[in-house]
Design a protein around this motif. Sequence first.
Motif, PDB file in Angstrom:
ATOM      1  N   LEU A  35      59.404  42.156  34.905  1.00 48.92           N
ATOM      2  CA  LEU A  35      59.838  41.032  35.732  1.00 48.92           C
ATOM      3  C   LEU A  35      61.252  41.163  36.309  1.00 48.92           C
ATOM      4  O   LEU A  35      61.799  40.193  36.831  1.00 48.92           O
ATOM      5  CB  LEU A  35      59.740  39.741  34.906  1.00 48.92           C
ATOM      6  CG  LEU A  35      58.305  39.389  34.483  1.00 48.92           C
ATOM      7  CD1 LEU A  35      58.313  38.422  33.311  1.00 48.92           C
ATOM      8  CD2 LEU A  35      57.527  38.808  35.643  1.00 48.92           C
ATOM      9  N   HIS A  36      61.818  42.360  36.268  1.00 47.79           N
ATOM     10  CA  HIS A  36      63.174  42.543  36.802  1.00 47.79           C
ATOM     11  C   HIS A  36      63.319  42.125  38.271  1.00 47.79           C
ATOM     12  O   HIS A  36      64.357  41.537  38.640  1.00 47.79           O
ATOM     13  CB  HIS A  36      63.633  43.990  36.650  1.00 47.79           C
ATOM     14  CG  HIS A  36      64.969  44.239  37.282  1.00 47.79           C
ATOM     15  ND1 HIS A  36      66.156  43.876  36.674  1.00 47.79           N
ATOM     16  CD2 HIS A  36      65.312  44.781  38.492  1.00 47.79           C
ATOM     17  CE1 HIS A  36      67.164  44.189  37.471  1.00 47.79           C
ATOM     18  NE2 HIS A  36      66.685  44.736  38.581  1.00 47.79           N
ATOM     19  N   PRO A  37      62.358  42.416  39.174  1.00 46.45           N
ATOM     20  CA  PRO A  37      62.532  42.024  40.574  1.00 46.45           C
ATOM     21  C   PRO A  37      62.856  40.543  40.766  1.00 46.45           C
ATOM     22  O   PRO A  37      63.664  40.177  41.633  1.00 46.45           O
ATOM     23  CB  PRO A  37      61.186  42.386  41.210  1.00 46.45           C
ATOM     24  CG  PRO A  37      60.721  43.554  40.402  1.00 46.45           C
ATOM     25  CD  PRO A  37      61.112  43.213  38.991  1.00 46.45           C
ATOM     26  N   LEU A  38      62.253  39.680  39.966  1.00 45.46           N
ATOM     27  CA  LEU A  38      62.550  38.245  40.067  1.00 45.46           C
ATOM     28  C   LEU A  38      63.977  37.939  39.596  1.00 45.46           C
ATOM     29  O   LEU A  38      64.629  37.039  40.120  1.00 45.46           O
ATOM     30  CB  LEU A  38      61.540  37.441  39.248  1.00 45.46           C
ATOM     31  CG  LEU A  38      60.165  37.249  39.900  1.00 45.46           C
ATOM     32  CD1 LEU A  38      59.162  36.745  38.881  1.00 45.46           C
ATOM     33  CD2 LEU A  38      60.249  36.298  41.083  1.00 45.46           C
ATOM     34  N   ASP A  39      64.451  38.709  38.628  1.00 44.43           N
ATOM     35  CA  ASP A  39      65.818  38.533  38.154  1.00 44.43           C
ATOM     36  C   ASP A  39      66.811  38.937  39.241  1.00 44.43           C
ATOM     37  O   ASP A  39      67.829  38.278  39.459  1.00 44.43           O
ATOM     38  CB  ASP A  39      66.042  39.374  36.897  1.00 44.43           C
ATOM     39  CG  ASP A  39      67.247  38.909  36.096  1.00 44.43           C
ATOM     40  OD1 ASP A  39      67.752  37.805  36.368  1.00 44.43           O
ATOM     41  OD2 ASP A  39      67.681  39.648  35.188  1.00 44.43           O
ATOM     42  N   LEU A  40      66.509  40.026  39.927  1.00 41.62           N
ATOM     43  CA  LEU A  40      67.348  40.493  41.031  1.00 41.62           C
ATOM     44  C   LEU A  40      67.474  39.416  42.108  1.00 41.62           C
ATOM     45  O   LEU A  40      68.572  39.089  42.570  1.00 41.62           O
ATOM     46  CB  LEU A  40      66.747  41.768  41.632  1.00 41.62           C
ATOM     47  CG  LEU A  40      67.375  42.285  42.933  1.00 41.62           C
ATOM     48  CD1 LEU A  40      68.770  42.839  42.661  1.00 41.62           C
ATOM     49  CD2 LEU A  40      66.492  43.360  43.571  1.00 41.62           C
ATOM     50  N   VAL A  41      66.338  38.847  42.505  1.00 39.96           N
ATOM     51  CA  VAL A  41      66.326  37.814  43.542  1.00 39.96           C
ATOM     52  C   VAL A  41      67.056  36.565  43.058  1.00 39.96           C
ATOM     53  O   VAL A  41      67.818  35.929  43.811  1.00 39.96           O
ATOM     54  CB  VAL A  41      64.878  37.475  43.951  1.00 39.96           C
ATOM     55  CG1 VAL A  41      64.849  36.264  44.879  1.00 39.96           C
ATOM     56  CG2 VAL A  41      64.230  38.670  44.636  1.00 39.96           C
ATOM     57  N   LYS A  42      66.860  36.208  41.802  1.00 39.63           N
ATOM     58  CA  LYS A  42      67.531  35.027  41.235  1.00 39.63           C
ATOM     59  C   LYS A  42      69.043  35.166  41.322  1.00 39.63           C
ATOM     60  O   LYS A  42      69.752  34.232  41.716  1.00 39.63           O
ATOM     61  CB  LYS A  42      67.104  34.830  39.781  1.00 39.63           C
ATOM     62  CG  LYS A  42      67.669  33.582  39.121  1.00 39.63           C
ATOM     63  CD  LYS A  42      68.915  33.765  38.307  1.00 39.63           C
ATOM     64  CE  LYS A  42      68.768  34.677  37.138  1.00 39.63           C
ATOM     65  NZ  LYS A  42      69.926  34.680  36.228  1.00 39.63           N
ATOM     66  N   GLY A  79      69.722  47.639  39.475  1.00 39.15           N
ATOM     67  CA  GLY A  79      70.316  46.995  38.302  1.00 39.15           C
ATOM     68  C   GLY A  79      69.383  46.906  37.120  1.00 39.15           C
ATOM     69  O   GLY A  79      69.697  46.243  36.120  1.00 39.15           O
ATOM     70  N   ALA A  80      68.222  47.584  37.195  1.00 44.06           N
ATOM     71  CA  ALA A  80      67.240  47.480  36.108  1.00 44.06           C
ATOM     72  C   ALA A  80      67.718  48.152  34.823  1.00 44.06           C
ATOM     73  O   ALA A  80      67.420  47.681  33.723  1.00 44.06           O
ATOM     74  CB  ALA A  80      65.909  48.086  36.550  1.00 44.06           C
ATOM     75  N   THR A  81      68.454  49.256  34.945  1.00 44.28           N
ATOM     76  CA  THR A  81      68.882  49.987  33.740  1.00 44.28           C
ATOM     77  C   THR A  81      69.723  49.121  32.806  1.00 44.28           C
ATOM     78  O   THR A  81      69.374  48.972  31.622  1.00 44.28           O
ATOM     79  CB  THR A  81      69.644  51.272  34.123  1.00 44.28           C
ATOM     80  OG1 THR A  81      68.785  52.109  34.891  1.00 44.28           O
ATOM     81  CG2 THR A  81      70.095  52.026  32.872  1.00 44.28           C
ATOM     82  N   PRO A  82      70.831  48.525  33.285  1.00 42.72           N
ATOM     83  CA  PRO A  82      71.575  47.656  32.370  1.00 42.72           C
ATOM     84  C   PRO A  82      70.786  46.413  31.958  1.00 42.72           C
ATOM     85  O   PRO A  82      71.004  45.872  30.869  1.00 42.72           O
ATOM     86  CB  PRO A  82      72.826  47.268  33.176  1.00 42.72           C
ATOM     87  CG  PRO A  82      72.456  47.493  34.603  1.00 42.72           C
ATOM     88  CD  PRO A  82      71.507  48.656  34.592  1.00 42.72           C
ATOM     89  N   ASN A  83      69.864  45.972  32.814  1.00 45.69           N
ATOM     90  CA  ASN A  83      69.060  44.806  32.459  1.00 45.69           C
ATOM     91  C   ASN A  83      68.143  45.119  31.282  1.00 45.69           C
ATOM     92  O   ASN A  83      67.993  44.318  30.354  1.00 45.69           O
ATOM     93  CB  ASN A  83      68.227  44.349  33.665  1.00 45.69           C
ATOM     94  CG  ASN A  83      67.794  42.899  33.546  1.00 45.69           C
ATOM     95  OD1 ASN A  83      68.300  42.141  32.720  1.00 45.69           O
ATOM     96  ND2 ASN A  83      66.849  42.493  34.372  1.00 45.69           N
ATOM     97  N   VAL A  84      67.526  46.316  31.307  1.00 46.94           N
ATOM     98  CA  VAL A  84      66.660  46.734  30.201  1.00 46.94           C
ATOM     99  C   VAL A  84      67.478  46.904  28.922  1.00 46.94           C
ATOM    100  O   VAL A  84      67.090  46.438  27.849  1.00 46.94           O
ATOM    101  CB  VAL A  84      65.923  48.042  30.552  1.00 46.94           C
ATOM    102  CG1 VAL A  84      65.243  48.617  29.317  1.00 46.94           C
ATOM    103  CG2 VAL A  84      64.881  47.785  31.644  1.00 46.94           C
ATOM    104  N   TRP A  85      68.620  47.582  29.052  1.00 49.87           N
ATOM    105  CA  TRP A  85      69.496  47.747  27.891  1.00 49.87           C
ATOM    106  C   TRP A  85      69.969  46.389  27.374  1.00 49.87           C
ATOM    107  O   TRP A  85      69.956  46.132  26.162  1.00 49.87           O
ATOM    108  CB  TRP A  85      70.718  48.589  28.267  1.00 49.87           C
ATOM    109  CG  TRP A  85      70.485  50.071  28.217  1.00 49.87           C
ATOM    110  CD1 TRP A  85      70.074  50.873  29.251  1.00 49.87           C
ATOM    111  CD2 TRP A  85      70.623  50.931  27.084  1.00 49.87           C
ATOM    112  NE1 TRP A  85      69.953  52.178  28.837  1.00 49.87           N
ATOM    113  CE2 TRP A  85      70.289  52.252  27.507  1.00 49.87           C
ATOM    114  CE3 TRP A  85      71.015  50.734  25.765  1.00 49.87           C
ATOM    115  CZ2 TRP A  85      70.333  53.343  26.654  1.00 49.87           C
ATOM    116  CZ3 TRP A  85      71.053  51.825  24.911  1.00 49.87           C
ATOM    117  CH2 TRP A  85      70.712  53.109  25.345  1.00 49.87           C
ATOM    118  N   GLY A  86      70.393  45.542  28.287  1.00 51.09           N
ATOM    119  CA  GLY A  86      70.912  44.238  27.889  1.00 51.09           C
ATOM    120  C   GLY A  86      69.862  43.351  27.264  1.00 51.09           C
ATOM    121  O   GLY A  86      70.095  42.718  26.234  1.00 51.09           O
TER     122      GLY A  86
END
Length: 316
Positions: A35-42, A79-86
Motif C-alpha cells: 500500500l505504499h503508493p497511497l502513502d506517497l499520495v497522502k 520513498g518505499a525503501t525507508p517506508n518499508v524499513w520504518g
Amino acid sequence: MAEYVQKKATSLFGNLKYEPLIAGVTGGVISTLALHPLDLVKIRFAVSDGLTSRPTYFGIVHAFKSIVKDRGFLGLYQGATPNVWGAGASWGLYFFFYNAIKSHMQDSQNELLGPGKHITAAASSGVLTLLLTNPIWVVKTRLCLQYEGVRNVSKSVVKTQPKQYKGMTDALIKIYRYEGIRGLYRGLVPGLFGVSHGALQFMAYEELKKLYNHHYKQSNDTHLGATQYITFAALSKLFAVSVTYPYQVVRARLQDQHKAYKGVIDVINRTWKYERYKGFYKGLAPNLLRVTPATCITFVVYEKMKHALMPLKVST
C-alpha cells in the motif's frame, strides 16, 4: 528504593519476547509493500498548501495517473525503501515493547487490563518506538517529496529544486551532515502527540477483543479468526484516525524540504491562516484508503505469526 527499581526493571526486561517483534516486522513490511503508493499520495496532499510550487492533483485517481505518466509505475514507489524499513521497525518494536509493558502490568497471565492501562502501555511503546525510528520517517517524507521532472496539470514543468537525495542512505548522510541530529528528528514533537493515535488504536483493539471474548465466554488469549481480527483492526484504526489525523499534516509539513517552518506553532498558525480547518485534513481520503487495509493486514499477519511462533518456542 534502588532495589525496588532494579527489581521492576528486571521484571520488565524479563517480559521482552522475540515473537511479537518478528510478527510485527513481518506484518508491517507486507502491508507497506502492498500500500505504499497511497502513502506517497497522502504525503503529497498533506503538504500541498497552495503557496509552494508543486505538482497539482485533483483527486486520488488523478494523482496516480500523473505520477505514472511522469515517472512510470516505479514512481508510485518513490520513498518505499525507508517506508518499508520504518514500518517494519516501527510495528516490530511497537508490538515488542507493548507486549512487554502489558505483561509487566499484569499481576497474573490471565488478568484483563482496563482501557487506562492499555492506553498507558501503548503510549509508552509509541514513545520508545518513535525515538528509535524518527530519522527513518524524515527520510521517507523527503524522498516522497522529490518532484524532479514532474509536470503539473497545465503540462508545464514545475519549477522545483533539483533531486537532492539518491536514496535512503544518501538522505540520512546528507540530512545529518547539513542539518545535524536536529534534522533527523524534525517532526518529533507532533510525532509525540501522535503517540496518542497508537494508544487510542491499541486500546480500542484490545477492548473490542475483550468484549468479543467475554460475549462468547472465551479466555482473553483465544486465537480468533481472520474475520474478527480484520474487523477489530479496521474499527480501531478508523476511530484513532478520526480523532488524531491533523498531527500527521503538521508532521509532514515540518519534514518537508521545500518549505521552512519555525516549529509546530508556526505550522498550525500558517495552515489555519491560509487553509482553515480543511488544511489539517488534507490527504485524509488516501490515508484512510491506505491505513485501514494496511492495519488489517498487519494485525492479521501479526496475530497469525505470533500464534504460529509460540509452539516453536514451547518445543524448544
